[in-house]
Design a protein around this motif. Structure first.
Motif, PDB file in Angstrom:
ATOM      1  N   UNK A   1       0.832  -1.209   0.000  1.00 46.90           N
ATOM      2  CA  UNK A   1       0.000   0.000   0.000  1.00 46.90           C
ATOM      3  C   UNK A   1       0.864   1.256   0.000  1.00 46.90           C
ATOM      4  N   UNK A   2       1.945   1.249   0.789  1.00 48.57           N
ATOM      5  CA  UNK A   2       2.848   2.405   0.821  1.00 48.57           C
ATOM      6  C   UNK A   2       3.523   2.596  -0.540  1.00 48.57           C
ATOM      7  N   UNK A   3       3.948   1.500  -1.145  1.00 49.15           N
ATOM      8  CA  UNK A   3       4.592   1.574  -2.460  1.00 49.15           C
ATOM      9  C   UNK A   3       3.611   2.103  -3.510  1.00 49.15           C
ATOM     10  N   UNK A   4       2.353   1.671  -3.435  1.00 43.27           N
ATOM     11  CA  UNK A   4       1.332   2.166  -4.363  1.00 43.27           C
ATOM     12  C   UNK A   4       1.147   3.671  -4.194  1.00 43.27           C
TER      13      UNK A   4
ATOM     14  N   UNK B   1       3.805   7.660 -11.611  1.00 50.68           N
ATOM     15  CA  UNK B   1       4.316   6.536 -12.400  1.00 50.68           C
ATOM     16  C   UNK B   1       3.143   5.732 -12.939  1.00 50.68           C
ATOM     17  N   UNK B   2       3.344   5.135 -14.098  1.00 46.48           N
ATOM     18  CA  UNK B   2       2.234   4.470 -14.785  1.00 46.48           C
ATOM     19  C   UNK B   2       1.867   3.125 -14.174  1.00 46.48           C
TER      20      UNK B   2
ATOM     21  N   UNK C   1       2.750  -3.823 -12.209  1.00 46.42           N
ATOM     22  CA  UNK C   1       3.537  -4.164 -13.404  1.00 46.42           C
ATOM     23  C   UNK C   1       3.634  -5.676 -13.551  1.00 46.42           C
ATOM     24  N   UNK C   2       3.946  -6.121 -14.761  1.00 44.36           N
ATOM     25  CA  UNK C   2       4.133  -7.554 -14.994  1.00 44.36           C
ATOM     26  C   UNK C   2       5.240  -8.122 -14.127  1.00 44.36           C
ATOM     27  N   UNK C   3       6.318  -7.367 -13.964  1.00 46.06           N
ATOM     28  CA  UNK C   3       7.434  -7.817 -13.134  1.00 46.06           C
ATOM     29  C   UNK C   3       7.046  -7.992 -11.683  1.00 46.06           C
ATOM     30  N   UNK C   4       6.234  -7.061 -11.161  1.00 43.59           N
ATOM     31  CA  UNK C   4       5.792  -7.184  -9.770  1.00 43.59           C
ATOM     32  C   UNK C   4       4.832  -8.351  -9.613  1.00 43.59           C
ATOM     33  N   UNK C   5       3.959  -8.550 -10.582  1.00 42.94           N
ATOM     34  CA  UNK C   5       3.068  -9.718 -10.533  1.00 42.94           C
ATOM     35  C   UNK C   5       3.869 -11.015 -10.468  1.00 42.94           C
TER      36      UNK C   5
END
Length: 145
Positions: free
Chosen positions: A14-17, A25-26, A81-85
């Motif tokens: 949540x903090x990162x979001x 950022x997109x 992002x795909x990488x985070x997923x």
């Protein structure tokens, strides 16, 4: 909130979001999450075990986040992002392999370190490839059963 994740992981996400949205950022990226998580006390233990300089790691991650492209106007909803997923799925796999009840900060840190952008950033901070995974295993094996 996902019951599959430790509350500290949910809080960091949540903090990162919030950080990603504030910086326009997109997507919510691995770098956003790593920049938040590496300030956690679990990260301090892991970085110490890996022989890394926590301040340098945090500084490099902050610089990498600042270098991400800005989207103006920002998206209404900031997607993962795909990488985070992929990192979140890898952390869930670690949870299952270790018979843990929830994805922990340690699981997610090890998974994030495998992301190319995070790995390069950690390398610039002097953290060798695979060092976090080895440190996590070392810490885990030294814990009383």
């Amino acid at each position: 909130m996902s019951s599959d994740r430790h509350p500290a992981v949910e809080k960091a996400l949540q903090e990162a979001l919030g950080n990603a949205e504030a910086k326009k950022h997109s997507t919510l990226d691995c770098l956003h999450v790593a920049a938040v998580l590496f300030r956690d006390k679990a990260a301090a233990r892991l970085l110490d075990a890996a022989g890394a300089d926590r301040a340098r790691v945090c500084s490099e991650l902050d610089a990498a986040v600042r270098a991400l492209p800005v989207c103006d106007p920002p998206p209404e909803d900031t997607p993962v992002s795909g990488g985070l997923g992929k990192a979140l799925r890898a952390a869930s796999t670690l949870k299952r392999e270790r018979n843990a009840a929830q994805v922990t900060v340690e699981h997610l840190l090890v998974a994030l370190a495998d992301n190319p952008a995070v790995g390069r950033t950690l390398g610039r901070a002097g953290v060798a490839e695979g060092a976090l995974a080895r440190a996590a295993e070392s810490l885990r094996s030294s814990r009383p059963a």
